[in-house]
Design an enzyme around this catalytic site. Structure first.
Site, PDB file in Angstrom:
ATOM      1  N   LYS A   1      -4.466 -10.484  -7.004  1.00 14.55           N
ATOM      2  CA  LYS A   1      -5.791 -10.881  -6.521  1.00 14.55           C
ATOM      3  C   LYS A   1      -6.843  -9.873  -6.990  1.00 14.55           C
ATOM      4  O   LYS A   1      -6.514  -8.709  -7.267  1.00 14.55           O
ATOM      5  CB  LYS A   1      -5.805 -11.004  -4.994  1.00 14.55           C
ATOM      6  CG  LYS A   1      -5.771  -9.712  -4.234  1.00 14.55           C
ATOM      7  CD  LYS A   1      -6.184  -9.929  -2.777  1.00 14.55           C
ATOM      8  CE  LYS A   1      -6.429  -8.568  -2.123  1.00 14.55           C
ATOM      9  NZ  LYS A   1      -7.234  -8.596  -0.939  1.00 14.55           N
TER      10      LYS A   1
ATOM     11  N   LYS B   1     -10.988  -4.684  -4.573  1.00 18.68           N
ATOM     12  CA  LYS B   1     -11.959  -3.610  -4.829  1.00 18.68           C
ATOM     13  C   LYS B   1     -11.290  -2.271  -5.095  1.00 18.68           C
ATOM     14  O   LYS B   1     -11.920  -1.360  -5.610  1.00 18.68           O
ATOM     15  CB  LYS B   1     -12.996  -3.528  -3.707  1.00 18.68           C
ATOM     16  CG  LYS B   1     -12.501  -3.382  -2.291  1.00 18.68           C
ATOM     17  CD  LYS B   1     -13.714  -3.350  -1.362  1.00 18.68           C
ATOM     18  CE  LYS B   1     -13.489  -4.035  -0.045  1.00 18.68           C
ATOM     19  NZ  LYS B   1     -12.472  -3.430   0.808  1.00 18.68           N
TER      20      LYS B   1
ATOM     21  N   LYS C   1       0.824  -1.215   0.000  1.00 20.83           N
ATOM     22  CA  LYS C   1       0.000   0.000   0.000  1.00 20.83           C
ATOM     23  C   LYS C   1       0.855   1.261   0.000  1.00 20.83           C
ATOM     24  O   LYS C   1       0.478   2.278  -0.590  1.00 20.83           O
ATOM     25  CB  LYS C   1      -0.960   0.001   1.188  1.00 20.83           C
ATOM     26  CG  LYS C   1      -1.958  -1.144   1.112  1.00 20.83           C
ATOM     27  CD  LYS C   1      -3.393  -0.731   1.298  1.00 20.83           C
ATOM     28  CE  LYS C   1      -4.285  -1.834   0.767  1.00 20.83           C
ATOM     29  NZ  LYS C   1      -5.663  -1.747   1.109  1.00 20.83           N
TER      30      LYS C   1
HETATM   31  P1  ATP Z   1      -8.700  -3.343  -0.921  1.00 24.73           P
HETATM   32  O1  ATP Z   1      -8.554  -3.383  -2.412  1.00 24.73           O
HETATM   33  O2  ATP Z   1      -9.389  -2.104  -0.424  1.00 24.73           O
HETATM   34  O3  ATP Z   1      -7.441  -3.687  -0.187  1.00 24.73           O
HETATM   35  P2  ATP Z   1      -9.847  -5.962  -0.935  1.00 24.73           P
HETATM   36  O4  ATP Z   1     -10.758  -6.161  -2.086  1.00 24.73           O
HETATM   37  O5  ATP Z   1      -8.511  -6.577  -0.997  1.00 24.73           O
HETATM   38  O6  ATP Z   1      -9.760  -4.440  -0.572  1.00 24.73           O
HETATM   39  P3  ATP Z   1     -10.431  -6.351   1.844  1.00 24.73           P
HETATM   40  O7  ATP Z   1     -11.342  -5.314   2.421  1.00 24.73           O
HETATM   41  O8  ATP Z   1      -8.975  -6.215   2.092  1.00 24.73           O
HETATM   42  O9  ATP Z   1     -10.664  -6.493   0.281  1.00 24.73           O
HETATM   43  O10 ATP Z   1     -10.880  -7.785   2.301  1.00 24.73           O
HETATM   44  C1  ATP Z   1     -12.146  -8.162   2.774  1.00 24.73           C
HETATM   45  C2  ATP Z   1     -12.173  -9.674   2.868  1.00 24.73           C
HETATM   46  O11 ATP Z   1     -12.247 -10.231   1.560  1.00 24.73           O
HETATM   47  C3  ATP Z   1     -10.943 -10.288   3.524  1.00 24.73           C
HETATM   48  O12 ATP Z   1     -11.326 -11.381   4.325  1.00 24.73           O
HETATM   49  C4  ATP Z   1     -10.115 -10.731   2.360  1.00 24.73           C
HETATM   50  O13 ATP Z   1      -9.254 -11.802   2.678  1.00 24.73           O
HETATM   51  C5  ATP Z   1     -11.198 -11.159   1.377  1.00 24.73           C
HETATM   52  N1  ATP Z   1     -10.740 -11.010   0.019  1.00 24.73           N
HETATM   53  C6  ATP Z   1     -10.388  -9.860  -0.590  1.00 24.73           C
HETATM   54  N2  ATP Z   1     -10.034 -10.076  -1.852  1.00 24.73           N
HETATM   55  C7  ATP Z   1     -10.175 -11.411  -2.053  1.00 24.73           C
HETATM   56  C8  ATP Z   1      -9.956 -12.259  -3.168  1.00 24.73           C
HETATM   57  N3  ATP Z   1      -9.546 -11.783  -4.321  1.00 24.73           N
HETATM   58  N4  ATP Z   1     -10.210 -13.574  -3.047  1.00 24.73           N
HETATM   59  C9  ATP Z   1     -10.638 -14.058  -1.892  1.00 24.73           C
HETATM   60  N5  ATP Z   1     -10.858 -13.313  -0.789  1.00 24.73           N
HETATM   61  C10 ATP Z   1     -10.631 -12.011  -0.862  1.00 24.73           C
END
Ligand code: ATP
Ligand code: LTN
Length: 423
Positions: free
Chosen positions: A286, A289, A204
């Site tokens: 991965k 969002k 980040k």
């Molecule tokens: P950001 O992009 O804001 O970091 P993010 O999409 O990675 O967000 P988080 O808010 O960090 O999402 O994660 C929320 C939950 O969703 C966590 O338990 C995380 O492990 C899960 N998660 C996020 N992205 C994935 C993915 N691509 N596959 C499976 N689980 C996910």
């Protein structure tokens, strides 16, 4: 009588109106119940249907004893004149689960398949706290009105995806000041060397080079506070969060070693299918969002046409065969999504699309995803219309979360030597 009843039961947590009973408490409850039941039932009426009198026979199960204890607690509440609307009576000894999502960006299919879907299936087994962790969100600059809107949408989506707000404590992190208070204390039990190792911080910081703030750096400490505040036994997280859970355990163990058995040491809970959904544009990354490329992610609120279109455009390879193997990471990801949405195995999927090309497979994945997301979207729109209902959930659950958070916080403050509050 109430005091005598309370003092005989080794509850994990108790309040005049709330008791969580470990299985082994059943016998004590049984003994206590035999003593107090007749007096209580005289005052509040007979036991409700389905609740066995624990004093009635030897053939009463632990669960029945706990149910009776729940009833007795409720009876005690009524006798003590406490507003029963505030009474939370638990009837068996469940473990505590905590998890949360940031209200940054729109929820993706990765968030749903990797987290939310599992959460729903865990609601019955655990006493669950699911937070919208809006305080974590501001580690990256946010537009205030967008943040507020997204937080509300996320909380509504939790419910639309199937989390029952009566069974699960669904709340905003920023409504419980204990998170920030405990985080400060835990900061003083966390080493810079530990934080320096956090890979999410490095990622980040590289992405937001103009705003590498202290909050981004101590993000894992706030996360530790979230979890430890509720004495969580289990924390469902994706692989990307395991390092944060590990540091939480280290901080808790360090604190406990100095002050005694204050925090429950949490275990990660990893779901099976769909735990690691990849970006549709770059399977090395991965699905996230906060990805700037909207085609890389399927958002939970994407309409069917958009979903199908994004799958048609998904980056794959030139092999032109639907095979589940490392050499075809794009197709492997699509198979995993297909399996998570249909309940099929990768082998079944390979067979189903044997001899067929990506032009058959990609839209089929899209259709499978639409059939999972459409009902969630419909429910989301219905819920969004009922402002009073959502407001009420926000208010009630913030109260519940605050109660537990304050309990842990006061214990911690006392142990570290903060002066007692004068009431
Ligand atoms: P950001 O992009 O804001 O970091 P993010 O999409 O990675 O967000 P988080 O808010 O960090 O999402 O994660 C929320 C939950 O969703 C966590 O338990 C995380 O492990 C899960 N998660 C996020 N992205 C994935 C993915 N691509 N596959 C499976 N689980 C996910
Ligand atoms: N850091 C997590 C969100 C999060 C969380 C938590 C998850 C904040 N506090 C406590 C589990 C438990 C993320 O980015 N997925």
């Amino acid at each position: 009588m109430l005091n005598c009843y309370k003092s005989q039961i080794p509850c994990r947590r108790q309040r005049g109106i709330k008791l969580e009973l470990p299985q082994e408490a059943g016998y004590l409850v049984f003994a206590a119940a035999a003593n107090v039941l007749s007096n209580l039932t005289q005052s509040v009426g007979p036991l409700p249907a389905g609740i066995k009198d624990p004093a009635a026979s030897n053939g009463v199960s632990n669960l029945q004893r706990c149910r009776a204890a729940g009833y007795l607690t409720l009876a005690a509440v009524l006798l003590a004149g406490i507003n029963h609307r505030e009474a939370i009576v638990m009837i068996d000894g469940k473990k505590v689960l905590f998890s949360g999502m940031q209200s940054t960006g729109n929820l993706t299919l990765g968030n749903y398949l990797g987290a939310l879907k599992n959460w729903v299936s865990l609601s019955d087994e655990y006493e669950c706290f699911y937070s919208v962790v809006d305080m974590h969100s501001i580690t990256v600059r946010q537009d205030p009105s967008e943040l507020r809107k997204r937080a509300r949408n996320l909380l509504t989506l939790y419910i639309a995806a199937g989390l029952d707000p009566q069974k699960n404590c669904i709340y905003y992190q920023s409504h419980v000041s204990g998170h920030a208070e405990l985080a400060w204390i835990l900061n003083c039990f966390t080493y810079i060397g530990e934080l320096n190792r956090m890979t999410q911080f490095k990622d980040k910081a590289a992405k937001h080079a103009d705003n590498i703030n202290a909050g981004l750096y101590t993000y894992p400490v706030l996360m530790a506070a979230d979890i430890l505040l509720y004495q969580a036994d289990v924390v469902p997280v994706g692989k990307d969060q395991l390092q944060h859970l590990e540091i939480t355990r280290d901080i808790a163990q360090r604190f406990n070693a100095i002050y005694g058995d204050i925090f429950t040491i949490p275990e990660p809970y990893m779901g099976k299918a769909g735990a690691n959904i990849r970006s549709l544009q770059n399977p090395e990354k991965k699905m996230s969002k906060s990805d700037e490329n909207a085609n890389a992610s399927i958002y939970l609120m994407d309409d069917p046409d958009t979903i199908i279109r994004k799958f048609k455009r998904a980056v794959t390879d030139s092999e032109a065969s639907v095979r589940y193997r490392e050499e075809q990471p794009g197709i492997k990801n699509l198979i995993e999504i297909y399996c998570a949405c249909t309940g099929k195995t990768p082998e079944e999927t390979e067979k189903e699309f044997d001899g067929k090309g990506y032009s058959d497979f990609k839209p089929a994945v899209g259709e499978a995803v639409v059939s999972v997301l459409k009902p969630i979207q419909d429910r989301f729109y219905d819920l969004s219309k009922d402002k009073a209902y959502i407001d009420n959930i926000i208010k009630e659950n913030a109260g519940k979360a605050n109660y537990y958070a304050t309990k842990t916080l006061r214990k911690v403050q006392k142990k570290i030597g903060f002066p007692e509050r004068i009431r």
